[in-house]
Design an enzyme around this catalytic site. Structure first.
Site, PDB file in Angstrom:
ATOM      1  N   ARG A 167      -9.381   0.269-107.726  1.00  0.00           N
ATOM      2  CA  ARG A 167      -8.073   0.951-107.738  1.00  0.00           C
ATOM      3  C   ARG A 167      -8.205   2.437-108.095  1.00  0.00           C
ATOM      4  O   ARG A 167      -7.357   3.013-108.783  1.00  0.00           O
ATOM      5  CB  ARG A 167      -7.096   0.284-108.729  1.00  0.00           C
ATOM      6  CG  ARG A 167      -6.788  -1.161-108.432  1.00  0.00           C
ATOM      7  CD  ARG A 167      -5.939  -1.311-107.167  1.00  0.00           C
ATOM      8  NE  ARG A 167      -5.527  -2.696-106.974  1.00  0.00           N
ATOM      9  CZ  ARG A 167      -6.223  -3.603-106.294  1.00  0.00           C
ATOM     10  NH1 ARG A 167      -7.372  -3.278-105.719  1.00  0.00           N
ATOM     11  NH2 ARG A 167      -5.762  -4.831-106.150  1.00  0.00           N
ATOM     12  N   SER A 240       1.626  -5.207-108.344  1.00  0.00           N
ATOM     13  CA  SER A 240       0.993  -5.379-109.669  1.00  0.00           C
ATOM     14  C   SER A 240       1.302  -4.152-110.523  1.00  0.00           C
ATOM     15  O   SER A 240       1.011  -3.031-110.118  1.00  0.00           O
ATOM     16  CB  SER A 240      -0.523  -5.489-109.524  1.00  0.00           C
ATOM     17  OG  SER A 240      -0.833  -6.516-108.637  1.00  0.00           O
ATOM     18  N   GLU A 336      -0.673   0.544-113.226  1.00  0.00           N
ATOM     19  CA  GLU A 336      -1.271   0.837-111.912  1.00  0.00           C
ATOM     20  C   GLU A 336      -0.488   1.869-111.085  1.00  0.00           C
ATOM     21  O   GLU A 336      -1.097   2.822-110.576  1.00  0.00           O
ATOM     22  CB  GLU A 336      -1.430  -0.467-111.114  1.00  0.00           C
ATOM     23  CG  GLU A 336      -2.145  -0.239-109.802  1.00  0.00           C
ATOM     24  CD  GLU A 336      -2.258  -1.490-108.955  1.00  0.00           C
ATOM     25  OE1 GLU A 336      -2.879  -2.459-109.412  1.00  0.00           O
ATOM     26  OE2 GLU A 336      -1.742  -1.487-107.839  1.00  0.00           O
TER      27      GLU A 336
HETATM   28  C1  LIG Z   1       5.022  -6.012-103.273  1.00  0.00           C
HETATM   29  C2  LIG Z   1       3.827  -5.095-103.415  1.00  0.00           C
HETATM   30  C3  LIG Z   1       2.552  -5.620-103.308  1.00  0.00           C
HETATM   31  C4  LIG Z   1       1.426  -4.788-103.431  1.00  0.00           C
HETATM   32  N1  LIG Z   1       0.181  -5.345-103.315  1.00  0.00           N
HETATM   33  C5  LIG Z   1      -0.910  -4.575-103.431  1.00  0.00           C
HETATM   34  C6  LIG Z   1      -2.221  -5.143-103.292  1.00  0.00           C
HETATM   35  O1  LIG Z   1      -2.374  -6.335-103.047  1.00  0.00           O
HETATM   36  N2  LIG Z   1      -3.295  -4.319-103.415  1.00  0.00           N
HETATM   37  C7  LIG Z   1      -3.148  -2.983-103.646  1.00  0.00           C
HETATM   38  O2  LIG Z   1      -4.171  -2.297-103.746  1.00  0.00           O
HETATM   39  N3  LIG Z   1      -1.922  -2.405-103.778  1.00  0.00           N
HETATM   40  C8  LIG Z   1      -0.820  -3.168-103.674  1.00  0.00           C
HETATM   41  N4  LIG Z   1       0.436  -2.608-103.811  1.00  0.00           N
HETATM   42  C9  LIG Z   1       0.551  -1.170-104.093  1.00  0.00           C
HETATM   43  C10 LIG Z   1       0.820  -0.287-102.836  1.00  0.00           C
HETATM   44  O3  LIG Z   1       1.262  -1.058-101.764  1.00  0.00           O
HETATM   45  C11 LIG Z   1      -0.430   0.494-102.411  1.00  0.00           C
HETATM   46  O4  LIG Z   1      -0.902   1.296-103.465  1.00  0.00           O
HETATM   47  C12 LIG Z   1      -0.157   1.398-101.184  1.00  0.00           C
HETATM   48  O5  LIG Z   1      -1.367   1.945-100.705  1.00  0.00           O
HETATM   49  C13 LIG Z   1       0.817   2.540-101.491  1.00  0.00           C
HETATM   50  O6  LIG Z   1       1.148   3.147-100.261  1.00  0.00           O
HETATM   51  P1  LIG Z   1       2.413   4.077-100.121  1.00  0.00           P
HETATM   52  O7  LIG Z   1       2.383   4.681 -98.761  1.00  0.00           O
HETATM   53  O8  LIG Z   1       3.649   3.335-100.472  1.00  0.00           O
HETATM   54  O9  LIG Z   1       2.085   5.189-101.229  1.00  0.00           O
HETATM   55  P2  LIG Z   1       3.080   5.932-102.222  1.00  0.00           P
HETATM   56  O10 LIG Z   1       3.621   4.952-103.203  1.00  0.00           O
HETATM   57  O11 LIG Z   1       4.069   6.748-101.470  1.00  0.00           O
HETATM   58  O12 LIG Z   1       2.051   6.907-102.966  1.00  0.00           O
HETATM   59  C14 LIG Z   1       1.090   6.402-103.860  1.00  0.00           C
HETATM   60  C15 LIG Z   1       0.223   7.560-104.361  1.00  0.00           C
HETATM   61  O13 LIG Z   1      -0.543   8.086-103.288  1.00  0.00           O
HETATM   62  C16 LIG Z   1      -0.237   9.469-103.048  1.00  0.00           C
HETATM   63  N5  LIG Z   1      -0.196   9.635-101.586  1.00  0.00           N
HETATM   64  C17 LIG Z   1       0.585   8.965-100.708  1.00  0.00           C
HETATM   65  N6  LIG Z   1       0.299   9.340 -99.444  1.00  0.00           N
HETATM   66  C18 LIG Z   1      -0.692  10.257 -99.525  1.00  0.00           C
HETATM   67  C19 LIG Z   1      -1.418  11.035 -98.563  1.00  0.00           C
HETATM   68  N7  LIG Z   1      -1.183  10.921 -97.241  1.00  0.00           N
HETATM   69  N8  LIG Z   1      -2.376  11.914 -99.023  1.00  0.00           N
HETATM   70  C20 LIG Z   1      -2.635  12.032-100.356  1.00  0.00           C
HETATM   71  N9  LIG Z   1      -1.976  11.340-101.299  1.00  0.00           N
HETATM   72  C21 LIG Z   1      -1.015  10.452-100.895  1.00  0.00           C
HETATM   73  C22 LIG Z   1       1.107   9.709-103.704  1.00  0.00           C
HETATM   74  O14 LIG Z   1       1.263  11.054-104.133  1.00  0.00           O
HETATM   75  C23 LIG Z   1       1.044   8.750-104.882  1.00  0.00           C
HETATM   76  O15 LIG Z   1       0.326   9.324-105.953  1.00  0.00           O
HETATM   77  C24 LIG Z   1       1.585  -3.407-103.684  1.00  0.00           C
HETATM   78  C25 LIG Z   1       2.892  -2.868-103.786  1.00  0.00           C
HETATM   79  C26 LIG Z   1       3.996  -3.703-103.647  1.00  0.00           C
HETATM   80  C27 LIG Z   1       5.377  -3.109-103.740  1.00  0.00           C
END
Ligand SMILES: Cc1cc2nc3c(=O)[nH]c(=O)nc-3n(C[C@H](O)[C@H](O)[C@H](O)COP(=O)(O)OP(=O)(O)OC[C@H]3O[C@@H](n4cnc5c(N)ncnc54)[C@H](O)[C@@H]3O)c2cc1C
Length: 343
Positions: A167, A240, A336
């Site tokens: 992570r 998580s 996280e």
């Molecule tokens: C129901 C649920 C289940 C999940 N299960 C998992 C799992 O099984 N495993 C897991 O690892 N995660 C899990 N997650 C967490 C999440 O889905 C991941 O971390 C995902 O990659 C976040 O993507 P996002 O586009 O929503 O990022 P955001 O929430 O929009 O951003 C997350 C971070 O990344 C940065 N960021 C976003 N896009 C970029 C970019 N293009 N360039 C640079 N920085 C950027 C943002 O500034 C922020 O700090 C889960 C979340 C939920 C709600």
């Protein structure tokens, strides 16, 4: 390029974070190309606005007021290069992660099928090195293309340059510095049939599946996840809420003497990774909370927002959970999702 017509001020982000907390961005722009991204960053620099990068908002803890310019990455695109058994795919940072997994499975490609149903966008996937059921992004990632804000240049980073860990990655340590526009994955026509997680094995046993194909792994992951995790569209959450803590083998043995049912997996040599959800469950948190926020009743690792709440309420609950786990196990839980804006 003039992007001012796309800029919006006092922009509401409540529907752009899966915890559905109310949040207002001073300025907001969605960029659909690298040229628009460069113009947006230039605008922010000229007007001395801090830059905040947003994807699908599924891993952020949004503050009520966000100063500066929030840039959402909407850059799309899929390019495929085949060479024998190996297939390289280049994906725009705005592509939806789960749809990308579905798309690859439909083509019989193996590599990311066990990461189905992880919400969010491709551009965010390297930030925390997403992972599920024994696979992490680092296992399939070849390169990341990103805009380096300080130098004003696009850079291409190899897998090792991304400094992936559990992570964690380089991008988490320099928030706002690298804006990911494209990710290259290495997938395969031959499947790695290893099923590493008991939850999936049980599913296959129940379905009498002995040698699951890529599509069956995808279906199993979707079914198991749907039974355990709340859909953020129905019950707001960020997945998580705490990382699984990694402790020394010695400390693991010590805790296990008192808690024989302790759930732990081997980590790097000499260390064990504990199931954070199990630790929280032993402290009797499942289903507890306030009227607005709480611990999900089917999975103690997930904190939920029932509506009408504030981020501070959720952080207070998280603090109480951390304190009780620390008292019971002498283990510190780390949150996280990322603070947005970062501190
Ligand atoms: C129901 C649920 C289940 C999940 N299960 C998992 C799992 O099984 N495993 C897991 O690892 N995660 C899990 N997650 C967490 C999440 O889905 C991941 O971390 C995902 O990659 C976040 O993507 P996002 O586009 O929503 O990022 P955001 O929430 O929009 O951003 C997350 C971070 O990344 C940065 N960021 C976003 N896009 C970029 C970019 N293009 N360039 C640079 N920085 C950027 C943002 O500034 C922020 O700090 C889960 C979340 C939920 C709600």
């Amino acid at each position: 390029m003039d992007i001012q017509h796309k800029l919006q001020s006092n922009f509401g982000l409540q529907s752009s974070n899966t915890l559905k907390f109310p949040a207002i961005a001073e300025y907001f722009i969605a960029v659909a190309s690298e040229a628009e991204l460069v113009s947006a960053v230039t605008y922010a620099k000229q007007h001395h606005l801090p830059i905040r990068i947003l994807g699908g908002g599924s891993n952020v803890l949004m503050a009520p007021q966000i100063d500066g310019l929030v840039i959402r990455i909407d850059i799309m695109g899929q390019r495929v290069f085949e060479s024998g058994d190996s297939v390289s795919i280049l994906l725009g940072g705005g592509e939806n992660w789960h749809e990308t997994v579905r798309w690859s499975v439909e083509r019989g490609l193996s590599g990311i099928e066990s990461m189905a149903l992880i919400p969010g966008r491709v551009g965010a996937s390297p930030v925390q090195n997403i992972g599920a059921y024994g696979t992490e992004l680092k296992d399939v990632l070849r390169t990341v293309r990103a805009y380096h804000v300080t130098s004003g240049r696009f850079v291409e980073l190899s897998n090792s340059e991304c400094q992936f860990a559990y992570r964690d990655s380089l991008f988490k340590h320099f928030p706002g510095e690298y804006i990911i526009t494209e990710v290259e994955l290495q997938l395969f026509r031959q499947q790695d049939a290893s099923i590493r997680y008991a939850a999936l094995q049980n599913y296959f046993d129940q379905q009498h599946i002995t040698q699951p194909g890529v599509q069956q792994v995808f279906d199993a992951v979707c079914a198991v996840r749907r039974s355990k995790l709340p859909d953020p569209e129905i019950l707001a959450n960020a997945g998580s809420f705490f990382k699984n803590p990694v402790i020394s083998e010695q400390q693991h043995q010590f805790i296990k003497q008192q808690w024989p049912n302790l759930i732990a997996y081997p980590d790097r040599p000499g260390f064990m990774k504990l199931a954070a959800g199990w630790l929280i469950d032993q402290c009797d948190w499942k289903g507890k909370g306030t009227a607005n926020v709480g611990v999900y009743d089917k999975q103690a690792l997930v904190l939920v927002h029932f509506g009408g709440g504030q981020l501070t309420e959720l952080l207070q609950l998280a603090g109480e959970i951390q304190a009780s786990v620390y008292v019971a196990f002498d283990v510190q839980l780390e949150i996280e999702p990322q603070a947005f804006p970062f501190n």
